[in-house]
Every structure is written in C-alpha cells, then in structure tokens.
Scaffold this motif. Structure first.
Motif, PDB file in Angstrom:
ATOM      1  N   THR A  38      -1.014   0.275  45.841  1.00  0.00           N
ATOM      2  CA  THR A  38      -0.874   1.334  44.839  1.00  0.00           C
ATOM      3  C   THR A  38      -1.954   2.399  45.015  1.00  0.00           C
ATOM      4  O   THR A  38      -1.675   3.602  44.967  1.00  0.00           O
ATOM      5  CB  THR A  38      -0.942   0.749  43.422  1.00  0.00           C
ATOM      6  N   SER A 184       5.238   1.842  37.677  1.00  0.00           N
ATOM      7  CA  SER A 184       3.934   1.218  37.456  1.00  0.00           C
ATOM      8  C   SER A 184       3.326   1.749  36.163  1.00  0.00           C
ATOM      9  O   SER A 184       3.663   2.842  35.706  1.00  0.00           O
ATOM     10  CB  SER A 184       2.984   1.516  38.628  1.00  0.00           C
ATOM     11  N   LEU A 186      -0.276   2.731  34.804  1.00  0.00           N
ATOM     12  CA  LEU A 186      -1.594   3.001  35.369  1.00  0.00           C
ATOM     13  C   LEU A 186      -2.451   3.810  34.408  1.00  0.00           C
ATOM     14  O   LEU A 186      -1.946   4.518  33.542  1.00  0.00           O
ATOM     15  CB  LEU A 186      -1.461   3.786  36.682  1.00  0.00           C
ATOM     16  N   SER A 248      -4.276  -0.984  36.565  1.00  0.00           N
ATOM     17  CA  SER A 248      -2.826  -1.195  36.615  1.00  0.00           C
ATOM     18  C   SER A 248      -2.451  -2.352  35.707  1.00  0.00           C
ATOM     19  O   SER A 248      -3.232  -3.279  35.496  1.00  0.00           O
ATOM     20  CB  SER A 248      -2.365  -1.479  38.047  1.00  0.00           C
TER      21      SER A 248
END
Length: 353
Positions: A38, A184, A186, A248
């Motif tokens: 990521t 995701s 984040l 994350s």
C-alpha cells in the motif's frame, strides 16, 4: 477420571490457543506485506500526481485559448468579466482536472485570480518565489493546517515574467481517491495528529506516543482489536521532506468468523471426547476396582468376626480403604492370637494338679 477430564480440557484449550497464535502470526505477516504494498503504491501515485499537476499547469499556462485571457486578467484584474471568461475557458479546455485550487499571481506576488478552495500564498514560499523568478516548482506544501501538493509555473510574455499559475490539491482529497480505488481505509498523521483521512467512517485512531515512536524509530506497529473486529497497522511514510505515519485499517470479520468456528470445533471435539471416554473410563475403573472392593469387604468381615471391629467408616479411595482394611485385619489377627495364647495358658494352668 478427574485427571483424564482435566487433560482433555487442557489439551483442547492449548490447541485453540496454538491455532489462534498461528492465525495471528499469519495475519501479522499478511498485513505487513499489504502495508508495504500500500505504501509503495500510494507513494508511486503521489509522485505521478505531482508530475501530472505540473504538466497540467504547463498545459494551462501555454494553452492557446486560455493564455490570452490570463494576460488580459493580469493587465486588468479589476474587470469581473475577465474572471468569468477565464473560469469558463478553464472548465471548457482543462479536461476536468482534479484540483482543489487554481490561482494566478502577478509579478508582485499578489493574487489576481483564485478559483476553488481558498488558498494563502507568501513570497517566502519557495515555490512562489521560484515561479516569480521564472522557475517551475512542484512539491508538498502545508497551508495553515492543511497538507497538499502544489505546482507553480511562471507566466511569461516576450521573455518577461508577468506572474505565476499555482495549482494545488489537498492531501485529504488524494487519500480519499486512493482509498476508494484500492478499497482501503487509510489515514496520514504527523506529530500534530491526523492530517488526512480516506473515509469519515474510518475507525483508525492513534495516540501521540505511538506517532512519536514511529516517527523517531521509522518503524511500524500493529494493533488487533477483536471486539471491533479491526486490525490497525501504522508505518513510517516519507513525503518530500516531511515524515508522516501511514495508518491502515483492515476488517477482521472473516478472520474472527474462522477463529470462532475453530473454537466451536474444538469445543465440540472436547465434548465428544468427554462423552465417549468418560463412560468407558468409568466402566474400566469399575471393572478394575470391583474385585478389590469384594476383597476389602471380605477382609473387613474377617476382622469384624475375629476382633469385633468395623472397618467400613474409613474415607478415601478404594486402594487406601483396602490397605486400611488389611491393616485392621492384621491387627485383629494379632489380637485374636494373643487372646488364644492367654486362653491356652489359663487352660493349661487349670489342668495341672
């Protein structure tokens, strides 16, 4: 029976704990790999975003339709019609570029045009100073409490600097787009706290001590919250000359379900073992101890007949009761023998003339 039951239950607990630890270890490894990937993808996207922002700025500054309107605006910034026309031409010819703000500064550094989120500029900013000297610039900047990317391109005419075009985009907007594209959750944080959040619903929360630890050691941390069924991973992230913490969040719903199912399987296996083995063990114990019980009762009867004492009140397991009974029978035999000898001596003394 107690030992066997305890052993089965203890083995089941150990088995479940070993599986849980193994699952957590595998999860940590998977999350670490995911976090590195990521970070790499996000870093690459930011680099591309900076390059695109600079190319878009060059395109606007050199566009054959937009450029004349910019020069007219610089010559007469007070005329509102010039501003409206420029906004219309930007919307028509800039291919819907994704920015938070576009501003035009004259050669004195004063803002003559601004469209989008309000931005503040200072001649002390390296990018502004560079653009007004004829140089291009792109990099990460902080305006008040907002971090973002900014590019600055000089506006020239006949070799003279007339001003600069400034394009900027909020880091928060970039993170949201990245989070949506990569599914995701984040955040980006620094020593002043969270600076950008991919989603409003993101549960990621990190205290100041953890931020300082990660920034100082340039390391990573992982927290698992089984109650919220979430895993939070934090790692150092360098963006330009500024250090961030990239956090994350992963959903552990599936992992928790697997763990619960495994726990249920272990519980069921334990119950099955207890249901099967305990009756068999009880039958085996009964078969082994029944002859001993019969022998003990016969020995107790002998002791009671010889010495008139009862040996049935002793508490304990069958083996100890048997030993106690044999000890009592031995004492009864000794007493019986002593009584016999005394009776025999009395009989012999009475029979002598």
């Amino acid at each position: 029976l107690r030992i066997m039951s305890f052993s089965i239950i203890f083995t089941s607990l150990i088995t479940h704990q070993i599986y849980r630890n193994s699952l957590e270890k595998s999860l940590y490894s998977e999350v670490e790999t995911h976090a590195h990937n990521t970070r790499h993808i996000f870093e690459h996207q930011l680099i591309n975003r900076l390059e695109n922002l600079l190319n878009q700025n060059r395109s606007i500054a050199g566009h054959y339709v937009i450029r004349p309107h910019i020069h007219r605006l610089l010559l007469n910034p007070a005329q509102a019609n010039n501003t409206d026309i420029l906004i219309r031409e930007l919307n028509r010819n800039s291919n819907n570029i994704k920015i938070s703000n576009i501003s035009i500064l004259n050669n004195q550094g004063h803002v003559v045009f601004s469209h989008g989120r309000k931005s503040s500029f200072s001649l002390k900013d390296l990018d502004i100073d560079a653009a007004l000297k004829g140089e291009e610039f792109s990099g990460i900047i902080q305006e008040e409490n907002n971090w973002g990317l900014r590019s600055a391109v000089p506006i020239q005419k006949n070799g003279h600097i007339q001003g600069a075009i400034i394009l900027s985009i909020e880091l928060n907007q970039i993170l949201k787009e990245f989070a949506n594209e990569n599914q995701s959750k984040l955040i980006l944080a620094d020593k002043n706290g969270v600076q950008a959040r991919g989603e409003v619903s993101t549960l990621i929360d990190i205290d100041q001590k953890k931020i300082e630890q990660i920034l100082n050691d340039e390391t990573m941390l992982t927290d698992i919250d089984f109650e919220k069924e979430r895993l939070f991973h934090y790692m150092h992230f360098q963006l330009g000359n500024h250090s961030f913490v990239l956090g994350s969040e992963l959903d552990l719903g599936q992992t928790i379900s697997i763990l619960k199912q495994k726990k249920q399987d272990v519980l069921q296996a334990t119950l099955v073992l207890l249901i099967i083995l305990l009756p068999l063990s009880a039958l085996l114990v009964y078969m082994l101890l029944r002859p001993l019980s019969i022998l003990r009762k016969r020995a107790a009867t002998v002791a009671e007949n010889l010495a008139g004492i009862s040996l049935e009140e002793f508490n304990g397991n069958e083996i100890n009761r048997l030993l106690h009974t044999f000890d009592g029978m031995a004492s009864a035999l000794e007493t019986h023998e002593d009584n016999r000898q005394v009776s025999e001596a009395l009989y012999n003394s009475n029979m002598q003339p």
